[in-house]
Motif scaffolding. Structure first.
Motif, PDB file in Angstrom:
ATOM      1  N   ILE A 195      64.757  19.614  41.265  1.00 26.07           N
ATOM      2  CA  ILE A 195      63.787  20.510  41.896  1.00 26.07           C
ATOM      3  C   ILE A 195      63.739  21.801  41.088  1.00 26.07           C
ATOM      4  O   ILE A 195      64.776  22.325  40.671  1.00 26.07           O
ATOM      5  N   VAL A 196      62.541  22.287  40.842  1.00 20.93           N
ATOM      6  CA  VAL A 196      62.405  23.606  40.216  1.00 20.93           C
ATOM      7  C   VAL A 196      61.578  24.478  41.137  1.00 20.93           C
ATOM      8  O   VAL A 196      60.694  24.001  41.853  1.00 20.93           O
ATOM      9  N   GLU A 197      61.877  25.763  41.091  1.00 19.71           N
ATOM     10  CA  GLU A 197      61.163  26.699  41.950  1.00 19.71           C
ATOM     11  C   GLU A 197      61.007  28.007  41.191  1.00 19.71           C
ATOM     12  O   GLU A 197      61.983  28.521  40.633  1.00 19.71           O
ATOM     13  N   HIS A 198      59.783  28.508  41.104  1.00 18.69           N
ATOM     14  CA  HIS A 198      59.537  29.733  40.334  1.00 18.69           C
ATOM     15  C   HIS A 198      58.473  30.577  40.988  1.00 18.69           C
ATOM     16  O   HIS A 198      57.640  30.077  41.738  1.00 18.69           O
ATOM     17  N   GLU A 199      58.496  31.856  40.623  1.00 13.18           N
ATOM     18  CA  GLU A 199      57.491  32.780  41.139  1.00 13.18           C
ATOM     19  C   GLU A 199      56.752  33.422  39.965  1.00 13.18           C
ATOM     20  O   GLU A 199      57.349  33.690  38.923  1.00 13.18           O
ATOM     21  N   PHE A 200      55.476  33.650  40.177  1.00 11.58           N
ATOM     22  CA  PHE A 200      54.624  34.126  39.086  1.00 11.58           C
ATOM     23  C   PHE A 200      53.722  35.249  39.567  1.00 11.58           C
ATOM     24  O   PHE A 200      53.300  35.261  40.730  1.00 11.58           O
ATOM     25  N   THR A 201      53.401  36.159  38.653  1.00  8.92           N
ATOM     26  CA  THR A 201      52.360  37.145  38.955  1.00  8.92           C
ATOM     27  C   THR A 201      51.417  37.253  37.763  1.00  8.92           C
ATOM     28  O   THR A 201      51.828  37.091  36.611  1.00  8.92           O
ATOM     29  N   THR A 202      50.160  37.484  38.080  1.00 11.30           N
ATOM     30  CA  THR A 202      49.184  37.785  37.030  1.00 11.30           C
ATOM     31  C   THR A 202      48.422  39.029  37.442  1.00 11.30           C
ATOM     32  O   THR A 202      48.329  39.342  38.627  1.00 11.30           O
ATOM     33  N   GLN A 203      47.883  39.733  36.462  1.00 15.38           N
ATOM     34  CA  GLN A 203      47.175  40.986  36.719  1.00 15.38           C
ATOM     35  C   GLN A 203      45.664  40.778  36.713  1.00 15.38           C
ATOM     36  O   GLN A 203      45.161  39.813  36.137  1.00 15.38           O
ATOM     37  N   MET A 204      44.968  41.715  37.340  1.00 19.34           N
ATOM     38  CA  MET A 204      43.511  41.688  37.304  1.00 19.34           C
ATOM     39  C   MET A 204      43.041  41.767  35.848  1.00 19.34           C
ATOM     40  O   MET A 204      43.555  42.568  35.069  1.00 19.34           O
ATOM     41  N   VAL A 205      42.103  40.899  35.487  1.00 21.35           N
ATOM     42  CA  VAL A 205      41.550  40.899  34.125  1.00 21.35           C
ATOM     43  C   VAL A 205      40.019  40.892  34.210  1.00 21.35           C
ATOM     44  O   VAL A 205      39.446  40.592  35.256  1.00 21.35           O
ATOM     45  N   HIS A 206      39.400  41.203  33.095  1.00 21.30           N
ATOM     46  CA  HIS A 206      37.941  41.252  33.073  1.00 21.30           C
ATOM     47  C   HIS A 206      37.367  40.190  32.124  1.00 21.30           C
ATOM     48  O   HIS A 206      37.997  39.841  31.135  1.00 21.30           O
ATOM     49  N   GLN A 207      36.164  39.730  32.463  1.00 20.08           N
ATOM     50  CA  GLN A 207      35.478  38.744  31.624  1.00 20.08           C
ATOM     51  C   GLN A 207      35.268  39.286  30.211  1.00 20.08           C
ATOM     52  O   GLN A 207      35.306  38.516  29.250  1.00 20.08           O
ATOM     53  N   GLY A 208      35.002  40.552  30.102  1.00 24.01           N
ATOM     54  CA  GLY A 208      34.928  41.181  28.786  1.00 24.01           C
ATOM     55  C   GLY A 208      33.696  40.825  27.960  1.00 24.01           C
ATOM     56  O   GLY A 208      33.720  40.920  26.735  1.00 24.01           O
ATOM     57  N   TYR A 209      32.613  40.431  28.625  1.00 26.15           N
ATOM     58  CA  TYR A 209      31.368  40.216  27.879  1.00 26.15           C
ATOM     59  C   TYR A 209      31.024  41.485  27.122  1.00 26.15           C
ATOM     60  O   TYR A 209      31.257  42.598  27.591  1.00 26.15           O
ATOM     61  N   ILE A 210      30.451  41.316  25.923  1.00 23.40           N
ATOM     62  CA  ILE A 210      30.212  42.476  25.064  1.00 23.40           C
ATOM     63  C   ILE A 210      28.973  43.262  25.522  1.00 23.40           C
ATOM     64  O   ILE A 210      28.850  44.445  25.267  1.00 23.40           O
ATOM     65  N   GLU A 211      28.046  42.597  26.180  1.00 18.77           N
ATOM     66  CA  GLU A 211      26.829  43.290  26.610  1.00 18.77           C
ATOM     67  C   GLU A 211      27.003  43.850  28.025  1.00 18.77           C
ATOM     68  O   GLU A 211      27.173  43.092  28.978  1.00 18.77           O
ATOM     69  N   PRO A 212      26.921  45.168  28.179  1.00 15.37           N
ATOM     70  CA  PRO A 212      26.976  45.737  29.534  1.00 15.37           C
ATOM     71  C   PRO A 212      25.748  45.316  30.353  1.00 15.37           C
ATOM     72  O   PRO A 212      24.702  44.986  29.795  1.00 15.37           O
ATOM     73  N   HIS A 213      25.904  45.357  31.666  1.00 11.45           N
ATOM     74  CA  HIS A 213      24.782  45.020  32.546  1.00 11.45           C
ATOM     75  C   HIS A 213      23.626  45.992  32.290  1.00 11.45           C
ATOM     76  O   HIS A 213      23.852  47.192  32.121  1.00 11.45           O
ATOM     77  N   ALA A 214      22.408  45.478  32.283  1.00 14.40           N
ATOM     78  CA  ALA A 214      21.243  46.324  32.031  1.00 14.40           C
ATOM     79  C   ALA A 214      20.066  45.771  32.806  1.00 14.40           C
ATOM     80  O   ALA A 214      19.928  44.557  32.968  1.00 14.40           O
ATOM     81  N   VAL A 215      19.214  46.680  33.283  1.00  8.95           N
ATOM     82  CA  VAL A 215      18.065  46.252  34.081  1.00  8.95           C
ATOM     83  C   VAL A 215      16.926  47.248  33.907  1.00  8.95           C
ATOM     84  O   VAL A 215      17.145  48.444  33.740  1.00  8.95           O
ATOM     85  N   VAL A 216      15.713  46.708  33.914  1.00  7.52           N
ATOM     86  CA  VAL A 216      14.514  47.531  34.076  1.00  7.52           C
ATOM     87  C   VAL A 216      13.774  46.976  35.285  1.00  7.52           C
ATOM     88  O   VAL A 216      13.562  45.757  35.366  1.00  7.52           O
TER      89      VAL A 216
END
Lengths: 754, 291, 160
Positions: A195-216
């Motif tokens: 039996i194995v038992e482990h705990e994990f954490t991950t941090q908030m990350v971003h998609q990181g698309y190069i184009e910022p949101h834009a609208v007209v």
């Protein structure tokens, strides 16, 4: 059927149809569009993680010359709770409304509290600084641990934990508890040799698309609005703008621009409804372009998580029990992808006794949005890391351990259905045979493998195929092309019509030119929209055969369509009939029944799941903790690769994002809950010199429900890398890293504690 | 909105006049702009006058003069790096210059800007200090020279007075069997700010014994700091592992770093030792190859 | 100070424009000259989407004041193809499927051309470091690096 078919176009690598525009700078992305008389909009955002908005005074801003209009939460209609689609998931429009513009409380650093439109962006910027907002700062929570702790500050007084019976009547930050499972967990663990038992954490990350949101946005006195924007889901933007502003859907037209990356992050709205509202109030077009800092603070990143995993197995490697506990940050409003994470994490394995418990937890951070296989990467990181430890305990090769347990056709998926033909075993076998797995490792190097599973989506698509008068064709779809899907659709049309793929013009249309389409997401466009294209093209071919039959005076069954021409068969070929080419038939269309075109709207079922196995080699500097990926191989089942170049590109891009998630990417908040790294300098995505070439193997186990066997490929590649890298670091150093990212200070601290 | 003036004088005197006439604190000197424009963009500074010094010939060249390499303060590093006299004489300074940002940044960023920005993490500042470089400053009272080691007085502050600007850097040519090296630690392979930087220069005698050394650390204190204890550990030794180890320990002891999102105090202290050891070994190897 | 009258050359063509003293070259190209092939990704010099050349040197146009270009030569993506003929780098990007969304592509092409202009035979490592200032989130860089190496070979006349 499909595996025996010979293809003329499917599986080739033509130059994409939008390629020349994109290498010459001509392609128009979100921010590239402007209108005469246009105003520039800017958004004022909360500097506090959690604060009551006591008052907002926009009068000083409006007093500035050039400022035309200002809006706050008071200008947004109050709308009732109602669920709608965004990307692959469901959202409550009332909460979307409160996310795009705060009402009584600001719930995260970056939460919009007001917006202005002015004649120049500099004046708009200046106007923001004159808006007076009085805040009453409240205590905040940033992690699931803080949010779930007894007595934690509460984001929403009305929130109750769903999924508990009875539903408790206590305010909470836990929006939902879910549980999935089967079998007898206790018996499964009792049966286990290890039996194995482990705990994990991950941090908030971003998609990181190069184009910022834009609208007209442009609005008229007739109540109609036209919205130009970069989005994965023009129909989603239409629905959300309409719902949030209390308008009929028919009043809004969305024209999607080229889109500079999305990865799930552009499947909802942020500034779009604000631009529409500003333009309606000002009577002039309004353009809003988010800055990079705004993108990090105020769009929809992916959940940080805490996950516990326990696995039991027999000495021969057969899993006897799998248990997991997952808590995902939803951000400021409910709706993390914890359910998908729970469903995916053990999906590659046939284990009978399973219990997975998941929690959707609101925190004072941006509301999370889809990010490539939403929910799956952290869950698979935990599961695949635990499996790696299990393999070590059992003294088994990690590929063999996975092969022993791999699901295959007929296996019952943990989340419900029976799998049809799938490629899990095949990707593992391809890994086992790959030279990478046998290559010698250098000093301080280690190797890890991990697998990944994603459901893939079908959903709703509409597409049309029109034959032009010279025998060329136009394919119209409503799914923005985010990575070459236009050319994949053209390839399928070319295959059916029997004409050169460069004679097919694929077009992404606006919301008034084509029937409804769900967003580009869920790895669904080549699969589902592709099915609509194939059906339409087949309809066009039937019409072409009918025209030939009428010209020849024979029955439809006596006309075969082959390689772009009608051929007489079944007796018709005994006469003097010459084949009729698509060009000839197109030119004669006016006299044989009119234009030839077809459109198809469908809900695609049977999106075949896609499995992947990744192999990663790292080198760890034992004195500085720097981890360098030195070799990487991504193996995945594509069903049938329509354009192999762009399939490989999906594997490579997903792998790179996963490597970034594993090594250096994370949202860093200070003690006040203010984001410290809202830029590409300190939000560290991999750069070219961080990565090796990423080798790919396309496995093809045809999806039985698609005419060509296609499976979605876009999302699965981001799932295995987190654990593949961690398992490689474990191999190189002997240390198991359960906390991501494995940035140099974290790694060195653990190495020194050995 | 306040309007901003942009001027691009062609002479040192004209630049000094513009800077002297401006109200205190209202003028900024523009060289490559890779820090200045970012600070303007994020609203940290809002200058009323920008004096672009790149048309002034004295800030542009790179040449050996009077036993020193004279580097124009506004010369972009991409051009500087191609100067044959740089790499040949100062491989450590060359590698520090090559580390300032991407090729795009290198097309603009200058050693003068790197120094005047006065960031504790500047890559070329430790490399200049270990070489004994001097800064030539022009001002209303004429020109003056200040050791680079004394130029930066704190994060974001320098010895530059009102009306003054940095014209050039003077790096004395190395003595025989001398060489320098610079190493830094960043989380990625590029595009990051140094978490720790370490510059070392050494001089060897004919027998390979170190007769002179300087060690300067970046990003571990409010300014770049010289570590004489680390230099002392090297001097008199053959730069064997034991001596390198002692120099590393001295570097750790000299650190006065902060915890931030780029690195912890503990991490910076440990890595200062590692980089100092490695840089010293690299400098020694280079020096041994120069006879 | 009002708007500044700037005389410059853009892609070899004498060009005049008016700009605000604070305006960056990126904004002037996009907003004053409608040359929108140069993209904005960050405005802090960290992504390379706005790469252009200034007197042949690669720079981020978001970190150049428009006024600074007086008397200088600016090269943008719009000047890379010669009439109807694509530059070999552009052609190789297409052939290698080295773009997915394409928003970073102009910056990568301008940066890659600046590299090959000074180093016609770069190693893979050199290409990776030279392009480290250009972020791409779609491709994992693999196909971009291959396209640049292939274009370099073609420009050198290698047939290997």
């Amino acid at each position: 059927m499909s595996d025996e078919r010979k293809y003329r176009w499917v599986g080739t690598r033509p130059i994409r149809h939008d390629g020349v525009d994109k290498v010459t700078g001509r392609a128009n992305f979100g921010a590239d569009f402007s209108l005469p008389g246009m105003l520039h909009g800017k958004v004022l955002r909360s500097p506090h993680a959690h604060a009551r908005i006591v008052s907002i005074d926009v009068a000083p801003a409006l007093a500035l010359e050039g400022v035309k209009v200002a809006i706050t939460g008071a200008d947004m209609p109050d709308i009732a709770s109602e669920m709608g689609t965004a990307g692959e998931g469901q959202v409550d429009y009332a909460e979307v409304s409160r996310n795009v513009m705060a009402r009584e409380k600001a719930l995260y650093d970056g939460h919009p509290v007001a917006a202005v439109a002015a004649t120049t962006s500099e004046i708009a910027e200046e106007a923001l600084s004159r808006i007076v907002v009085e805040y009453e700062v409240l205590p905040h929570v940033l992690t699931v641990d803080e949010a779930m702790a007894p007595g934690a500050p509460i984001l929403h007084d009305h929130l109750r934990t769903a999924g508990l019976d009875p539903v408790p009547d206590e305010p909470t930050n836990v929006a939902q508890r879910i549980e999935i499972g089967r079998g007898d967990l206790a018996a499964g663990f009792a049966e286990a040799d290890e039996i194995v038992e482990h705990e994990f954490t991950t941090q908030m990350v971003h998609q990181g698309y190069i184009e910022p949101h834009a609208v007209v946005a442009r609005s008229g006195e007739d109540d109609q609005s036209v919205v130009w924007c970069c989005t994965q889901g023009p129909f989603t933007v239409r629905a959300m703008c309409a719902k949030l502003l209390g308008l009929d859907v028919s009043k809004i037209k969305v024209i999607p621009s080229e889109i500079g990356g999305g990865f799930g992050g552009k499947t909802t709205v942020y500034v779009e409804p604000l631009a529409v509202l500003l333009s309606r109030k000002a009577g002039r077009p309004v353009k809003i372009v988010m800055s990079r800092q705004e993108v990090f603070r105020g769009s929809g990143p992916a959940s940080g998580t805490r996950i516990r995993v326990k696995l039991g197995a027999k000495a021969d490697g057969r899993l006897t029990a799998a248990e997991a506990w997952l808590a995902y940050e939803a951000g400021a409003f409910k709706g993390s992808p914890v359910v998908a994470g729970a469903m995916c994490m053990f999906a590659p394995y046939a284990v009978e006794n399973v219990k997975i418990e998941g929690y959707d937890v609101v925190v004072n951070k941006p509301k999370v949005n889809a990010y490539r296989a939403p929910g799956a990467p952290p869950a698979a990181f935990a599961a695949e890391s635990a499996l790696d430890e299990l393999a070590r305990k059992l003294g088994m090769d990690p590929v063999e351990l996975r092969l022993v347990n791999a699901v295959k056709e007929g296996s019952q998926a943990i989340y419900g259905p029976k799998f049809r033909a799938i490629g899990m075993v095949e990707t593992l076998q391809a890994a086992r045979e790959h030279p990478h797995l046998k290559a010698k490792l250098g000093p301080n190097q280690g190797r890890g493998i991990a697998t990944g599973f994603w459901f893939n989506a079908g959903m709703q698509s509409s597409a049309s195929v029109s034959l032009n008068e010279d025998g060329t064709a136009t394919v119209v779809s409503g799914c923005p092309d985010i990575g070459g899907s236009r050319t994949s659709l053209a390839l399928m049309a070319a295959e059916e019509l029997g004409i050169d793929v460069q004679k097919v013009r694929p077009v992404v249309a606006d919301t008034e030119t084509i029937g409804y389409n769900d967003a580009t997401g869920g790895s669904r466009v080549t699969f589902a929209t592709g099915m609509a294209v194939i059906e339409s093209a087949r309809d066009v071919v039937r019409q072409l055969r009918e025209r030939a039959a009428s010209i020849w005076g024979v029955e439809l069954e006596q006309v075969e369509w082959n390689d772009g021409q009608a051929l007489p068969i079944n007796g018709a070929d005994e006469g003097e009939l010459e084949p009729l080419s698509i060009g000839t038939l197109a030119r004669r269309a006016a006299r044989t029944g009119g234009p030839i075109s077809a459109s198809t709207s469908l809900t695609a079922r049977g999106a075949g799941p896609s499995f992947a196995t990744h192999i990663c080699d790292v080198e760890v500097d034992p004195e500085t903790g720097v981890v360098q990926v030195v070799r990487y191989t991504a193996i995945q089942d594509a069903g049938k690769a329509v354009h192999p170049g762009y399939v490989e590109g999906q594997y490579q891009g997903g792998a790179a994002q996963g490597i970034g998630w594993a090594l250096n990417e994370e949202y860093v908040y200070d003690e006040k809950g203010v984001l410290q790294n809202p830029g590409f300098l300190d939000y560290r995505m991999p750069v070219a010199s961080d990565l090796p070439m990423i080798d790919t193997v396309i496995v093809e186990v045809p999806n039985p429900t698609h005419p060509y066997g296609v499976r979605g490929v876009g999302e699965t590649p981001i799932i295995p890398p987190l654990a593949a890298v961690a398992n490689a670091v474990r191999d190189a150093t002997g240390v198991r890293f359960g906390d991501l990212p494995m940035s140099p200070p974290t790694v060195l601290a653990r190495l020194d504690a050995r | 909105m306040e309007s901003m003036h942009y001027e691009s004088p062609a002479t040192v005197a004209e630049a000094v006049r513009l800077l002297s006439d401006a109200p205190p604190g209202s003028a900024r000197v523009l060289a490559g702009g890779t820090d200045l424009l970012v600070q303007m963009r994020i609203g940290r500074i809002d200058p009323a006058l920008i004096v672009d010094v790149k048309r002034i010939p004295e800030t542009r060249g790179v040449a050996v003069r009077d036993g020193a390499l004279v580097i124009g303060a506004s010369l972009e590093t991409m051009t500087l790096r191609r100067a044959p006299d740089l790499e040949k004489n100062f491989p450590g300074l060359a590698e520090a210059a090559a580390l300032i940002g991407s090729d795009q940044i290198q097309g603009r960023a200058s050693l003068g800007g790197n120094l005047c920005n006065a960031s504790p993490a500047a890559d070329t500042v430790p490399a200049l200090i270990v070489l004994g470089a001097q800064a030539e400053i022009a001002g209303p009272e004429g020109t003056r020279r200040v050791p680079v080691a004394e130029f930066v007085t704190g994060p974001g502050s320098t010895v530059l007075g009102r009306g003054e600007f940095l014209v050039s850097l003077h790096v004395p040519l190395p003595a025989p069997r001398s060489a320098d090296a610079y190493l830094r630690l960043i989380p990625r392979t590029e595009m990051d700010i140094a978490v720790v930087g370490s510059a070392v220069s050494v001089t060897l005698d004919a027998g390979g014994t170190c007769t002179a050394a300087r060690v300067v650390l970046g990003a571990v204190a409010p300014t770049a700091i010289e570590v004489p204890e680390a230099a002392a550990a090297l001097i008199g030794s053959t730069l064997d592992d034991a001596a390198l180890g002692r120099a590393g320990q001295a570097a750790t002891a000299a650190c006065n770093p902060i915890n931030d999102m780029r690195g912890t105090v503990e991490y910076r202290r440990k890595v200062a030792a590692v980089l100092t050891r490695r840089a010293a070994a690299k400098a020694a190897e280079r020096a041994a190859g120069r006879n | 100070m009002g708007r500044i009258h700037v005389r410059t050359r853009i892609n070899g063509e004498a060009t005049e424009f008016l700009c605000d003293p604070r305006q960056t070259l990126l904004d002037a190209l996009r907003d004053e000259l409608q040359l929108t092939g140069t993209k904005e990704g960050c405005t802090t010099g960290d992504c390379g989407a706005c790469s252009v050349t200034l007197d042949g040197l690669l720079v981020c146009s978001c970190l150049v004041l428009a006024a600074e270009t007086e008397g200088h030569d600016v090269g943008t993506i719009e000047g890379m193809a010669q009439g109807e003929t694509l530059h070999p780098l552009q052609q190789k990007f297409l052939e290698h499927a080295a773009l997915q969304c394409g928003v970073c592509t102009p910056g990568f092409l301008v940066a890659a051309k600046a590299l090959l202009d000074r180093e016609p035979d770069p190693s893979e490592k050199q290409v990776r470091y030279a392009l480290a200032g250009n972020l791409c989130r779609c491709t994992g860089y693999d196909k971009i690096i291959r396209a640049v190496l292939d274009a370099a070979a073609e420009l050198r006349g290698d047939t290997r």
